[in-house]
Design an enzyme around this catalytic site. Sequence first.
Site, PDB file in Angstrom:
ATOM      1  N   ALA A 132       2.891 -31.460   0.106  1.00 16.08           N
ATOM      2  CA  ALA A 132       3.447 -30.135   0.387  1.00 16.08           C
ATOM      3  C   ALA A 132       3.614 -29.853   1.874  1.00 16.08           C
ATOM      4  CB  ALA A 132       2.551 -29.083  -0.254  1.00 16.08           C
ATOM      5  N   ASN A 134      -5.235 -31.207  -0.796  1.00 13.70           N
ATOM      6  CA  ASN A 134      -4.823 -32.602  -0.640  1.00 13.70           C
ATOM      7  C   ASN A 134      -4.030 -32.801   0.643  1.00 13.70           C
ATOM      8  OD1 ASN A 134      -5.700 -34.034  -3.159  1.00 13.70           O
ATOM      9  ND2 ASN A 134      -4.678 -32.254  -4.024  1.00 13.70           N
ATOM     10  N   HIS A 142       1.986 -23.822   5.023  1.00  8.68           N
ATOM     11  CA  HIS A 142       1.196 -24.779   5.801  1.00  8.68           C
ATOM     12  C   HIS A 142       1.777 -24.883   7.207  1.00  8.68           C
ATOM     13  CE1 HIS A 142      -0.937 -26.054   2.248  1.00  8.68           C
ATOM     14  NE2 HIS A 142       0.194 -26.338   1.642  1.00  8.68           N
TER      15      HIS A 142
HETATM   16  N1  LIG Z   1      -0.761 -34.480  -2.266  1.00 12.62           N
HETATM   17  C1  LIG Z   1      -0.371 -33.218  -2.403  1.00 12.62           C
HETATM   18  O1  LIG Z   1       0.229 -32.612  -1.508  1.00 12.62           O
HETATM   19  C2  LIG Z   1      -0.613 -32.517  -3.696  1.00 12.62           C
HETATM   20  C3  LIG Z   1       0.029 -31.317  -3.973  1.00 12.62           C
HETATM   21  C4  LIG Z   1      -0.182 -30.713  -5.203  1.00 12.62           C
HETATM   22  C5  LIG Z   1      -1.052 -31.270  -6.114  1.00 12.62           C
HETATM   23  N2  LIG Z   1      -1.710 -32.413  -5.795  1.00 12.62           N
HETATM   24  C6  LIG Z   1      -2.660 -33.021  -6.732  1.00 12.62           C
HETATM   25  O2  LIG Z   1      -1.954 -33.792  -7.683  1.00 12.62           O
HETATM   26  C7  LIG Z   1      -2.681 -33.802  -8.921  1.00 12.62           C
HETATM   27  C8  LIG Z   1      -1.756 -33.355 -10.052  1.00 12.62           C
HETATM   28  O3  LIG Z   1      -1.300 -32.035  -9.796  1.00 12.62           O
HETATM   29  P1  LIG Z   1      -0.574 -31.195 -10.954  1.00 12.62           P
HETATM   30  O4  LIG Z   1      -0.151 -29.907 -10.349  1.00 12.62           O
HETATM   31  O5  LIG Z   1       0.424 -32.044 -11.647  1.00 12.62           O
HETATM   32  O6  LIG Z   1      -1.826 -30.913 -11.910  1.00 12.62           O
HETATM   33  P2  LIG Z   1      -1.795 -30.389 -13.431  1.00 12.62           P
HETATM   34  O7  LIG Z   1      -3.090 -29.706 -13.623  1.00 12.62           O
HETATM   35  O8  LIG Z   1      -0.551 -29.649 -13.709  1.00 12.62           O
HETATM   36  O9  LIG Z   1      -1.783 -31.741 -14.290  1.00 12.62           O
HETATM   37  C9  LIG Z   1      -2.805 -32.711 -14.189  1.00 12.62           C
HETATM   38  C10 LIG Z   1      -2.845 -33.502 -15.486  1.00 12.62           C
HETATM   39  O10 LIG Z   1      -3.729 -34.602 -15.297  1.00 12.62           O
HETATM   40  C11 LIG Z   1      -4.620 -34.695 -16.405  1.00 12.62           C
HETATM   41  N3  LIG Z   1      -5.873 -35.263 -15.917  1.00 12.62           N
HETATM   42  C12 LIG Z   1      -6.782 -34.717 -15.083  1.00 12.62           C
HETATM   43  N4  LIG Z   1      -7.806 -35.556 -14.873  1.00 12.62           N
HETATM   44  C13 LIG Z   1      -7.545 -36.671 -15.589  1.00 12.62           C
HETATM   45  C14 LIG Z   1      -8.232 -37.904 -15.776  1.00 12.62           C
HETATM   46  N5  LIG Z   1      -9.421 -38.140 -15.201  1.00 12.62           N
HETATM   47  N6  LIG Z   1      -7.663 -38.836 -16.575  1.00 12.62           N
HETATM   48  C15 LIG Z   1      -6.483 -38.606 -17.195  1.00 12.62           C
HETATM   49  N7  LIG Z   1      -5.787 -37.442 -17.062  1.00 12.62           N
HETATM   50  C16 LIG Z   1      -6.306 -36.507 -16.258  1.00 12.62           C
HETATM   51  C17 LIG Z   1      -4.768 -33.267 -16.918  1.00 12.62           C
HETATM   52  O11 LIG Z   1      -5.119 -33.264 -18.293  1.00 12.62           O
HETATM   53  C18 LIG Z   1      -3.358 -32.707 -16.691  1.00 12.62           C
HETATM   54  O12 LIG Z   1      -2.501 -32.912 -17.787  1.00 12.62           O
HETATM   55  C19 LIG Z   1      -3.887 -32.865  -8.719  1.00 12.62           C
HETATM   56  O13 LIG Z   1      -5.034 -33.596  -8.373  1.00 12.62           O
HETATM   57  C20 LIG Z   1      -3.441 -32.011  -7.545  1.00 12.62           C
HETATM   58  O14 LIG Z   1      -4.551 -31.507  -6.806  1.00 12.62           O
HETATM   59  C21 LIG Z   1      -1.488 -33.061  -4.627  1.00 12.62           C
END
Ligand SMILES: NC(=O)c1ccc[n+]([C@@H]2O[C@H](COP(=O)([O-])OP(=O)(O)OC[C@H]3O[C@@H](n4cnc5c(N)ncnc54)[C@H](O)[C@@H]3O)[C@@H](O)[C@H]2O)c1
Length: 268
Positions: free
Chosen positions: A121, A189, A219
């Site tokens: 992001a 993140n 940000h």
């Molecule tokens: N790098 C970045 O800038 C950034 C930005 C936004 C989100 N993220 C991260 O990316 C990830 C996904 O975000 P999102 O918005 O799609 O989340 P979300 O909550 O919409 O979806 C996550 C999915 O992963 C599944 N899940 C969680 N832990 C699991 C595991 N141990 N094994 C299998 N499945 C699992 C959940 O059931 C859910 O369906 C999160 O960790 C979030 O913090 C990173």
Amino acid sequence: MPLKVGILGTGTIGGILAAALDQGRVEAKLVALCDQDRGRAEALSASLSSKPPVVSMSALLEICDFVVEAASQAALPEFVPQAISRGRDMLIMSVGGLLGHEEWFRKAQEKGCRIYIPSGAIAGLDGIKSASMGQIDSVSLTSRKPVAALAGTKYVIERGLQLDGMAGETIIFEGSAEEAAAAFPSTSNVAAVLRFAVEPSVAVRVRVVAVPGGNRNVHEIRAEGEFGRLAVTVENVPSNANPRTSQLAAFSALATLMNIAKSVRVGT
Ligand SMILES: NC(=O)c1ccc[n+]([C@@H]2O[C@H](COP(=O)([O-])OP(=O)(O)OC[C@H]3O[C@@H](n4cnc5c(N)ncnc54)[C@H](O)[C@@H]3O)[C@@H](O)[C@H]2O)c1
């Protein structure tokens, strides 16, 4: 042969990537999905024309050339070492979960597999990476987040912060990138991404500001050093499905995947 891609985590980001792959926007084929919530993965599969199978994590790692993690920081201690031992290239979204596990980077290097960390992001990482070829004196990240995106986070609950009663913008956290990622595992993140973009010896200072009534994740990155000064601000629209995840983060994962699958790459 197109790249065979598998996705761990079929929520907001996983769903956007899966749809883009299904629509042929990336020169790659989606071959499997995995989620701890199997019903969620099955619903996503049913919505796609290719109907990729829903499989276990180990099957995902077996049948795919390239694996995308869009699940949670908690998934990384199981997922990353297994992906490395199978020599799979991977894209990691839960970047905060890589902090403190730099031995994974060494093992990936030994195995010849790549760990891709999208910009997520934030913007300006091209400049930060170029700048870090010289002396950097300071790097900071100020994240202004709507109260709705912070409510329910580990840090807010543990400190008993009453976000609803705040009269105006309030700094609720100041610390290192490592501390930010531990305090806000699902929203910081970007702090970890910035941490990995510069040398370990350069401190990355992070501030989190709660914004009552706010509706964007803003940000602001500032850096100063031998190169001069850099200031970049991104005003992110939260995704519809998850107010903690900015649209740009999902787009960044998609752009990274497109870049990997393409033969021409633009930018640092
Ligand atoms: N790098 C970045 O800038 C950034 C930005 C936004 C989100 N993220 C991260 O990316 C990830 C996904 O975000 P999102 O918005 O799609 O989340 P979300 O909550 O919409 O979806 C996550 C999915 O992963 C599944 N899940 C969680 N832990 C699991 C595991 N141990 N094994 C299998 N499945 C699992 C959940 O059931 C859910 O369906 C999160 O960790 C979030 O913090 C990173």
